[in-house]
Design a protein around this motif. Structure first.
Motif, PDB file in Angstrom:
ATOM      1  N   ARG A 177      -8.740   4.218  -6.068  1.00 21.86           N
ATOM      2  CA  ARG A 177      -9.408   4.937  -7.152  1.00 21.86           C
ATOM      3  C   ARG A 177      -8.575   6.089  -7.708  1.00 21.86           C
ATOM      4  N   SER A 191     -10.670  -0.868  -7.309  1.00 23.00           N
ATOM      5  CA  SER A 191     -11.188  -0.766  -5.948  1.00 23.00           C
ATOM      6  C   SER A 191     -11.334   0.694  -5.520  1.00 23.00           C
ATOM      7  N   TYR A 192     -12.217   0.921  -4.565  1.00 20.66           N
ATOM      8  CA  TYR A 192     -12.439   2.279  -4.062  1.00 20.66           C
ATOM      9  C   TYR A 192     -11.169   2.838  -3.425  1.00 20.66           C
ATOM     10  N   GLU A 193     -10.422   1.977  -2.755  1.00 19.49           N
ATOM     11  CA  GLU A 193      -9.227   2.404  -2.038  1.00 19.49           C
ATOM     12  C   GLU A 193      -8.154   2.955  -2.980  1.00 19.49           C
ATOM     13  N   GLU A 236       1.142   4.226  -2.927  1.00 20.49           N
ATOM     14  CA  GLU A 236       1.029   5.665  -2.664  1.00 20.49           C
ATOM     15  C   GLU A 236       2.248   6.407  -3.207  1.00 20.49           C
ATOM     16  N   LYS A 271       0.812  -1.220   0.000  1.00 25.14           N
ATOM     17  CA  LYS A 271       0.000   0.000   0.000  1.00 25.14           C
ATOM     18  C   LYS A 271       0.841   1.264   0.000  1.00 25.14           C
TER      19      LYS A 271
END
Length: 315
Positions: free
Chosen positions: A176, A172-174, A140, A136
């Motif tokens: 987006r 996925s929304y995370e 980013e 993750k």
């Protein structure tokens, strides 16, 4: 072991990526065209996906090898790194001297490098393979790198390469904020039966134009049934088939020989019969299913109207 017997200079079905053995199927040609379009148009993110063994890595290698001097590219094969490790790896790949720098200092060094390339009229492209494994914080970091730009152009273009699960991640929304920035994407499909046949013959010809190997049609069918058109599995299957033919002193590879050889591999040929049949006839099955549903609906509706009329008649 069987190279001399079949007059082969080398093993034509090695699993290691080799540019000389790249077979340009329709799917791989489309993938190359999508990457070329995305980079020439200056798109920030490009996504190339496909099942394991379908040839994504080799396709990227072929594409990178075809780039001219106005495009500088770097390739990262294992991105399972922290954000700082990923940033350092990127700098290393572009041969940016970063010493003991970390975090913001690394980013500044990379930015300076990208600006110099921009001034010199060069594009910079980063390929990240197995991108579905990105952590993750690394994702980013990639998003932040995509923000490096001038008023008109992106300073760094990023090609994310991975399995189909990569597409699910990006949708996925995370994620987006990255998913919405991918304007060019393509999924490489497995080879068709005809392409599988041509793929095998192509690799044999590269290994030796005068090879004595002959596949009959049923042998091709066996290999396709086992591999489902996945190049890596085709290589595994053909290597085993050639070895079996060598042991049995056969120059012509028959369906029976292929059957015996493939039965010794994981995921036996017969075990893939129904999945392959469904994959090969998907559109026909959909049409047949739709017709069946329509027929049943018509029968039901007819009976319903008939029973309703009978009820009215009785009244």
């Amino acid at each position: 072991m069987y190279k001399q017997y079949f007059r082969l200079r080398e093993n034509p079905f090695k699993l290691a990526p080799n540019l000389a053995y790249f077979y340009l199927s329709s799917g791989h040609e489309e993938a190359l065209a999508h990457m070329k379009y995305g980079i020439m148009e200056g798109e920030g993110f490009i996504s190339i996906t496909g099942k394991t063994g379908v040839g994504k890595t080799l396709t990227c290698m072929v594409f990178i090898a075809s780039l001219n001097e106005k495009i500088e590219a770097a390739y990262i094969s294992n991105p399972k790194l922290s954000s700082n490790q990923l940033l350092r790896k990127i700098c290393e790949k572009f041969k940016i001297s970063c010493g003991e720098h970390n975090g913001r200092d690394l980013l500044n060094e990379l930015y300076s490098f990208l600006m110099r390339k921009k001034v010199n009229g060069k594009r910079v492209v980063l390929f990240i393979d197995e991108a579905q494994k990105l952590e993750k914080d690394a994702i980013e970091q990639i998003r932040l790198l995509s923000n490096l730009e001038t008023n008109r152009d992106k300073l760094l273009q990023i090609v994310l390469v991975g399995q189909p699960s990569l597409t699910e991640m990006l949708n996925s929304y995370e994620l987006r904020q990255i998913g919405q920035r991918i304007s060019v994407s393509y999924c490489i499909n497995p080879l068709s039966f005809l392409e599988t046949q041509k793929y095998i013959l192509y690799r044999l010809e590269i290994a030796s134009p005068s090879t004595l190997i002959e596949f009959d049609q049923s042998a091709f069918q066996r290999v396709f049934r086992y591999s489902s058109g996945i190049p890596r599995l085709i290589n595994i299957a053909c290597d085993k088939v050639l070895l079996t033919s060598y042991i049995n002193s056969q120059k012509t590879i028959t369906g029976d020989t292929a059957k015996v050889a493939l039965s010794q591999l994981p995921g036996k040929a017969d075990g893939n019969r129904w999945p392959n049949y469904i994959a090969e006839n998907q559109s026909k099955l959909i049409i047949a299913g739709s017709c069946l549903i329509l027929f049943l609906a018509t029968v039901f509706l007819t009976k319903f109207i008939s029973s309703k009329n009978d009820y009215k008649f009785k009244e």
